[in-house]
Design a protein around this motif. Structure first.
Motif, PDB file in Angstrom:
ATOM      1  N   LEU A 194       0.910  -1.031  -0.075  1.00  0.00           N
ATOM      2  CA  LEU A 194      -0.064  -0.030  -0.003  1.00  0.00           C
ATOM      3  C   LEU A 194       0.993   1.061   0.083  1.00  0.00           C
ATOM      4  CD1 LEU A 194      -3.172  -0.012   1.159  1.00  0.00           C
ATOM      5  CD2 LEU A 194      -1.855  -0.868   2.499  1.00  0.00           C
ATOM      6  N   GLY A 195       1.620   0.768  -1.268  1.00  0.00           N
ATOM      7  CA  GLY A 195       2.223   1.952  -1.585  1.00  0.00           C
ATOM      8  C   GLY A 195       0.840   3.088  -1.945  1.00  0.00           C
ATOM      9  N   PHE A 196      -0.319   2.539  -1.839  1.00  0.00           N
ATOM     10  CA  PHE A 196      -1.625   3.278  -1.901  1.00  0.00           C
ATOM     11  C   PHE A 196      -0.941   4.708  -2.364  1.00  0.00           C
ATOM     12  CE2 PHE A 196      -5.142   1.030  -2.003  1.00  0.00           C
ATOM     13  CZ  PHE A 196      -4.903   0.047  -1.398  1.00  0.00           C
ATOM     14  N   ALA A 197      -0.851   5.316  -3.319  1.00  0.00           N
ATOM     15  CA  ALA A 197      -0.728   6.747  -3.519  1.00  0.00           C
ATOM     16  C   ALA A 197      -1.699   6.887  -4.552  1.00  0.00           C
ATOM     17  CB  ALA A 197       0.408   6.923  -4.119  1.00  0.00           C
ATOM     18  N   PRO A 198      -3.113   6.900  -4.188  1.00  0.00           N
ATOM     19  CA  PRO A 198      -3.994   6.619  -5.079  1.00  0.00           C
ATOM     20  C   PRO A 198      -4.649   7.786  -5.999  1.00  0.00           C
ATOM     21  CG  PRO A 198      -4.707   6.461  -2.783  1.00  0.00           C
ATOM     22  CD  PRO A 198      -3.466   6.770  -2.827  1.00  0.00           C
TER      23      PRO A 198
ATOM     24  N   GLY B  18       0.905  -3.170 -10.095  1.00  0.00           N
ATOM     25  CA  GLY B  18       2.222  -4.103  -9.536  1.00  0.00           C
ATOM     26  C   GLY B  18       2.015  -5.356  -9.568  1.00  0.00           C
ATOM     27  N   ALA B  19       0.919  -5.922 -10.134  1.00  0.00           N
ATOM     28  CA  ALA B  19       0.535  -7.196 -10.353  1.00  0.00           C
ATOM     29  C   ALA B  19       0.199  -7.874  -8.936  1.00  0.00           C
ATOM     30  CB  ALA B  19       1.866  -8.079 -10.917  1.00  0.00           C
TER      31      ALA B  19
ATOM     32  N   THR C  69      -4.130   2.323  -7.253  1.00  0.00           N
ATOM     33  CA  THR C  69      -3.518   1.795  -6.134  1.00  0.00           C
ATOM     34  C   THR C  69      -2.055   1.376  -6.493  1.00  0.00           C
ATOM     35  OG1 THR C  69      -4.390  -0.318  -5.808  1.00  0.00           O
ATOM     36  CG2 THR C  69      -5.601   1.329  -4.743  1.00  0.00           C
ATOM     37  N   GLY C  70      -0.993   1.410  -5.852  1.00  0.00           N
ATOM     38  CA  GLY C  70       0.038   0.773  -6.209  1.00  0.00           C
ATOM     39  C   GLY C  70       0.749  -0.153  -4.916  1.00  0.00           C
ATOM     40  N   GLY C  71       1.871  -0.535  -5.030  1.00  0.00           N
ATOM     41  CA  GLY C  71       2.474  -1.395  -3.965  1.00  0.00           C
ATOM     42  C   GLY C  71       2.179  -2.932  -4.081  1.00  0.00           C
ATOM     43  N   TRP C  72       1.627  -3.160  -5.053  1.00  0.00           N
ATOM     44  CA  TRP C  72       1.374  -4.822  -5.216  1.00  0.00           C
ATOM     45  C   TRP C  72       2.536  -5.682  -5.720  1.00  0.00           C
ATOM     46  CZ3 TRP C  72      -3.152  -5.841  -2.775  1.00  0.00           C
ATOM     47  CH2 TRP C  72      -3.860  -4.867  -2.646  1.00  0.00           C
TER      48      TRP C  72
ATOM     49  N   ARG D  16       3.732  -7.797   3.615  1.00  0.00           N
ATOM     50  CA  ARG D  16       3.385  -6.618   2.859  1.00  0.00           C
ATOM     51  C   ARG D  16       2.281  -6.995   1.905  1.00  0.00           C
ATOM     52  NH1 ARG D  16       7.703  -5.958  -1.524  1.00  0.00           N
ATOM     53  NH2 ARG D  16       6.459  -4.232  -2.086  1.00  0.00           N
ATOM     54  N   LEU D  17       1.823  -8.017   1.632  1.00  0.00           N
ATOM     55  CA  LEU D  17       0.625  -8.336   0.999  1.00  0.00           C
ATOM     56  C   LEU D  17      -0.529  -8.069   2.073  1.00  0.00           C
ATOM     57  CD1 LEU D  17      -1.268  -9.103  -1.455  1.00  0.00           C
ATOM     58  CD2 LEU D  17      -0.934 -11.407  -0.911  1.00  0.00           C
ATOM     59  N   GLY D  18      -0.422  -8.510   3.216  1.00  0.00           N
ATOM     60  CA  GLY D  18      -1.624  -8.336   4.278  1.00  0.00           C
ATOM     61  C   GLY D  18      -1.736  -7.046   4.518  1.00  0.00           C
TER      62      GLY D  18
END
Length: 385
Positions: free
Chosen positions: A18-22, A42-43, A247-250, A259-261
């Protein structure tokens, strides 16, 4: 799990962070329906989101990544949802969440940029189509629907095209004084075009208030604020009807489990805030969550996964016929993997999106699919709404 024969209209369909920089995108439409597209750049790992716990190869293939699903209630005989998706799980129990697995766009390589381009443009290959399927959707709706607003610095590829798109982004700069704003408004009064643009901008500014005034936010708080902002702009009767949230960071190449959690917790918070903010309008809302491709079945040497092929997708909202997972499950045994490493794609993402959008907006699927996905010649999946 529901067999593919049950849900693909007309029989077989073509291979249709959750690089969430939405960032958000909005479109006005003469309809009471709301539609939100959340792209996971980010897949995102579909196997770590909706786990095939009923597959005997799941635990041996996933190792430590399978531990999060120990003791988690099953969605059906095959699948279980990540425990951090509490709001999404509650929606599933209320039959307002539908999941699709072993799903992929026509793209079969592993470049983020190319994969995202295929997902957003609806092409069969990267950069073959110049505009986005979400922009083309505006052309299928009533004429007054063909006006869009991007709440971001740049307009995402999915919303670029012939239908006009303006932009808005919350600013961390100090607020301009009321006197200055009034002077600018007076300056534009004599110009019909500038006055109309200024009025629209001020209307959006009034709706968002000072939601960006606190500066950057992080993690779950950031995601929830984005969901709340989207809802705030979707609620007015003369406001947006279509939103896109980036959303990013995936891209979890290392230490994926934690990280995924966190990523999924942020996504869940975003959806919770969106639902709460929409209130009664949630009953007429559909939210699509999708990513450009999935991740490898096996872990790499740093506790992460690498770029893969098939993943999972979600439809959420009161307008969804939920409480089910649709999948033609290929299995995780070594002999069943795509190119010996990835979850094999058996469900076309284009057909999934086309069926969802056509059903939601009351469009003829035979007309919608060629317009949204002109290069894939797919058949829309029926029965999603």
């Amino acid at each position: 799990m529901i067999d593919r024969r049950f849900f693909i209209a007309g029989g077989a369909a073509s291979a249709a962070a959750l690089g969430f920089a939405p960032r958000l995108v909005f479109a006005k439409a003469a309809t009471n329906k709301r539609f939100v597209f959340i792209i996971q750049r980010g897949a995102a790992d579909g196997l770590g989101t909706i786990a095939p716990v009923g597959d005997p190869a799941f635990v041996p293939a996933r190792g430590v990544l399978a531990a999060d699903f120990a003791g988690v209630p099953k969605l059906d005989s095959m699948f279980a949802l990540h425990p951090n998706l509490k709001t999404v799980g509650a929606l599933y129990a209320q039959k307002q969440a539908l999941f699709a697995h072993a799903i992929a766009s026509p793209y079969r390589d592993r470049s983020h940029f190319d994969g995202q381009n295929v997902l957003e443009t609806g092409g069969a290959g990267a950069y073959q189509v110049k505009d986005g399927w979400l922009n083309r959707l505006l052309g299928l709706l009533p004429a007054e629907a063909a006006k869009a607003m991007a709440v971001s610095i740049t307009v995402p590829a999915a919303l670029r095209g012939a239908n006009e798109v303006s932009s808005y982004a919350p600013s961390a700069l100090p607020q301009a004084s009321d006197d200055l704003m009034q002077r600018v408004a007076m300056l534009y009064e004599g110009d019909a075009q500038l006055h109309a643009l200024w009025s629209d901008a001020m209307g959006t500014r009034a709706l968002t208030g000072d939601m960006g005034a606190d500066g950057p936010q992080n993690g779950v708080r950031n995601a929830a604020a984005t969901g709340a902002l989207a809802a705030k702009l979707l609620v007015p009767t003369d406001g947006a009807r279509i939103a896109m949230i980036e959303t990013g960071g995936w891209d979890t190449h290392a230490q994926q489990r934690g990280r995924l959690g966190q990523q999924l917790g942020g996504l869940d918070a975003m959806i919770a805030a969106l639902k709460e903010g929409l209130g009664p309008l949630w009953a007429d809302t559909m939210v699509l969550v999708a990513t450009e491709f999935g991740r490898t079945v096996a872990l790499n040497g740093t506790g992460g996964t690498d770029h893969g092929t098939a993943s999972s997708a979600m439809l959420l909202g009161g307008a969804v016929k939920g409480g089910r997972v649709i999948a033609d499950w290929p299995g995780l045994a070594a002999s069943a993997l795509y190119e010996g490493r990835d979850l094999k794609p058996t469900l076309p993402l284009d057909a999934f999106i086309g069926g969802a959008v056509a059903g939601h907006f009351g469009l003829d699927p035979a007309r919608a699919m060629p317009a949204l996905f002109p290069a894939t010649r797919g058949t829309a999946i029926a029965g999603l709404v």
